[in-house]
Design a protein around this motif. Structure first.
Motif, short mmCIF file in Angstrom:
data_model
loop_
_atom_site.label_atom_id
_atom_site.label_comp_id
_atom_site.label_asym_id
_atom_site.label_seq_id
_atom_site.Cartn_x
_atom_site.Cartn_y
_atom_site.Cartn_z
N ALA A 1 36.59 44.60 29.55
CA ALA A 1 35.85 45.20 30.32
C ALA A 1 34.50 44.45 30.67
N ALA A 2 34.01 43.34 30.01
CA ALA A 2 33.07 42.57 30.15
C ALA A 2 33.41 41.72 31.37
N VAL A 3 34.60 41.00 31.55
CA VAL A 3 35.05 40.39 32.64
C VAL A 3 34.89 41.36 33.93
N ALA A 4 35.23 42.36 33.91
CA ALA A 4 35.24 43.35 35.12
C ALA A 4 34.01 43.58 35.70
N ALA A 5 33.01 43.49 34.55
CA ALA A 5 31.54 43.71 34.76
C ALA A 5 30.84 42.77 35.58
N VAL A 6 31.13 41.60 35.49
CA VAL A 6 30.52 40.43 36.16
C VAL A 6 30.36 40.67 37.80
N PRO A 7 29.04 40.72 38.07
CA PRO A 7 28.67 41.04 39.73
C PRO A 7 29.37 40.23 40.49
N ASP A 8 30.19 40.53 41.39
CA ASP A 8 30.92 39.61 42.26
C ASP A 8 29.89 39.14 43.17
N GLU A 9 28.85 39.81 43.66
CA GLU A 9 27.98 39.36 44.65
C GLU A 9 27.17 38.08 44.27
N LEU A 10 26.83 37.83 42.64
CA LEU A 10 26.08 36.76 42.31
C LEU A 10 27.18 35.73 42.53
N VAL A 11 28.60 36.00 42.06
CA VAL A 11 29.36 34.97 42.15
C VAL A 11 29.49 34.22 43.48
N ARG A 12 29.81 34.97 44.54
CA ARG A 12 29.85 34.50 45.83
C ARG A 12 28.51 33.87 46.36
N LEU A 13 27.31 34.62 46.18
CA LEU A 13 25.86 33.88 46.16
C LEU A 13 26.04 32.35 45.58
N ARG B 1 31.95 25.52 36.49
CA ARG B 1 31.46 25.51 35.30
C ARG B 1 30.04 26.27 35.18
N GLN B 2 29.20 25.92 36.42
CA GLN B 2 27.90 26.51 36.58
C GLN B 2 28.01 27.80 36.71
N ILE B 3 29.08 28.43 37.35
CA ILE B 3 29.45 29.68 37.58
C ILE B 3 29.74 30.29 36.28
N TRP B 4 30.47 29.74 35.73
CA TRP B 4 30.98 30.54 34.43
C TRP B 4 29.57 30.49 33.58
N VAL B 5 28.94 29.28 33.28
CA VAL B 5 27.94 29.43 32.17
C VAL B 5 27.02 30.44 32.47
N GLU B 6 26.29 30.09 33.88
CA GLU B 6 24.90 30.92 34.23
C GLU B 6 25.33 32.59 34.76
N ILE B 7 26.43 32.63 35.20
CA ILE B 7 26.75 34.28 35.72
C ILE B 7 27.84 34.75 34.72
N HIS B 8 28.95 34.28 34.64
CA HIS B 8 30.06 34.91 34.10
C HIS B 8 29.49 35.34 32.31
N TRP B 9 29.19 34.10 31.78
CA TRP B 9 28.82 34.25 30.18
C TRP B 9 27.65 35.18 30.10
N ASN B 10 26.55 35.09 30.87
CA ASN B 10 25.46 35.87 30.75
C ASN B 10 25.68 37.27 31.03
N ALA B 11 26.40 37.59 32.04
CA ALA B 11 26.92 39.02 32.21
C ALA B 11 27.75 39.50 31.28
N MET B 12 28.64 38.74 30.79
CA MET B 12 29.74 39.48 29.66
C MET B 12 29.17 39.46 28.44
N LEU B 13 28.37 38.49 27.95
CA LEU B 13 27.68 38.73 26.44
C LEU B 13 27.45 39.79 26.00
N PRO B 14 26.51 40.72 26.70
CA PRO B 14 26.13 41.98 26.16
C PRO B 14 27.12 42.87 25.92
#
Length: 252
Positions: A142-154, A163-176
């Motif tokens: 569910a955490a993976v599905a919650a990653v904002p697509d617009e932030l990834v595209r931006l 790696r930057q996308i994973w660390v800065e966006i995916h991980w921060n969005a998924m961690l909670p």
């Protein structure tokens, strides 16, 4: 901060009210005090147990079983959840299985674990892993599905590396959400380990609960339950605080 204090005061008032009601029910004879001893008897007994080296040995065994179970379940559950979320084929093939087993009471599987692992330390750890694993897998997917697509595209449009996308966006969005899954998984883990100890064990909190219950030593039983509940609350609230901190960027 004022609102937080008001919430804490309200929670403290509810707990105090429950203990006062418990005391009154027992003292007024509305419940048999031999079966429901009052908190004025149970709380000193809890302090006495914590001062007893034998009880602390049983408590330490349970803590080790729970800790080892979460050390195994956390990376395993997160890894499986990521694999199911990142692979459409694996997700379609195996997500229904994890959702199905997560909905089944895990206690029905305990005899199987006893047959496979015996009644020792390893069996309690394995059952704790089994209890927590499915919650972690589902929460991570569910955490993976919650990653904002617009932030990834931006980020991609601005030349960010994978790696930057994973660390800065995916991980921060998924961690909670992962921490929320870990918090819920810990509840199931603790309950599973203690239940396994109650069912058949030579040591641990569950074994003490079973012994006290069978011999009608109710003050010790209620005191032990309060100690277990306090430890569970401490673990839960610690993870909840980490969860809030990890998700602070959403409201900051």
């Amino acid at each position: 901060m004022r609102a937080d204090r008001m919430v804490l005061l309200a929670q403290a008032a509810v707990v105090l009210g429950l203990f006062l009601a418990w005391e009154a029910v027992s003292r007024l004879g509305l419940a048999d005090p031999r079966l429901l001893p009052p908190p004025s008897l149970v709380l000193p007994k809890a302090a006495e147990l914590l001062g007893d080296a034998t009880f602390r040995g049983h408590l330490w065994i349970t803590i080790k079983e729970v800790a080892l179970a979460v050390v195994i379940a956390a990376p395993l559950g997160v890894g499986i959840g990521l694999a199911l979320a990142e692979s459409p084929y694996l997700g379609r093939a195996f997500k229904p299985f994890f959702h199905f087993v997560a909905a089944v009471p895990k206690s029905v599987f305990l005899p199987v674990f006893i047959l496979l692992f015996g009644i020792g330390f390893g069996q309690k750890v394995a059952f704790g892993v089994f209890q927590a694993l499915f919650v972690l897998v589902i929460a991570t997917a569910a955490a993976v599905a919650a990653v904002p697509d617009e932030l990834v595209r931006l980020a991609r449009a601005n030349g960010a590396t994978r790696r930057q996308i994973w660390v800065e966006i995916h991980w921060n969005a998924m961690l909670p959400l992962i921490l929320e899954g870990l918090r819920l998984g810990m509840i199931f883990n603790i309950a599973g380990v203690i239940f396994a100890e109650m069912y058949v064990s030579r040591a641990g909190l569950g074994q003490r609960f079973s012994t006290w219950g069978e011999s009608f030593r109710m003050p010790e039983l209620f005191a032990g339950v309060l100690i277990a509940a306090a430890l569970s609350i401490i673990v839960n609230e610690t993870l909840r605080a980490l969860e809030r901190r990890a998700g602070a960027w959403r409201t900051g």
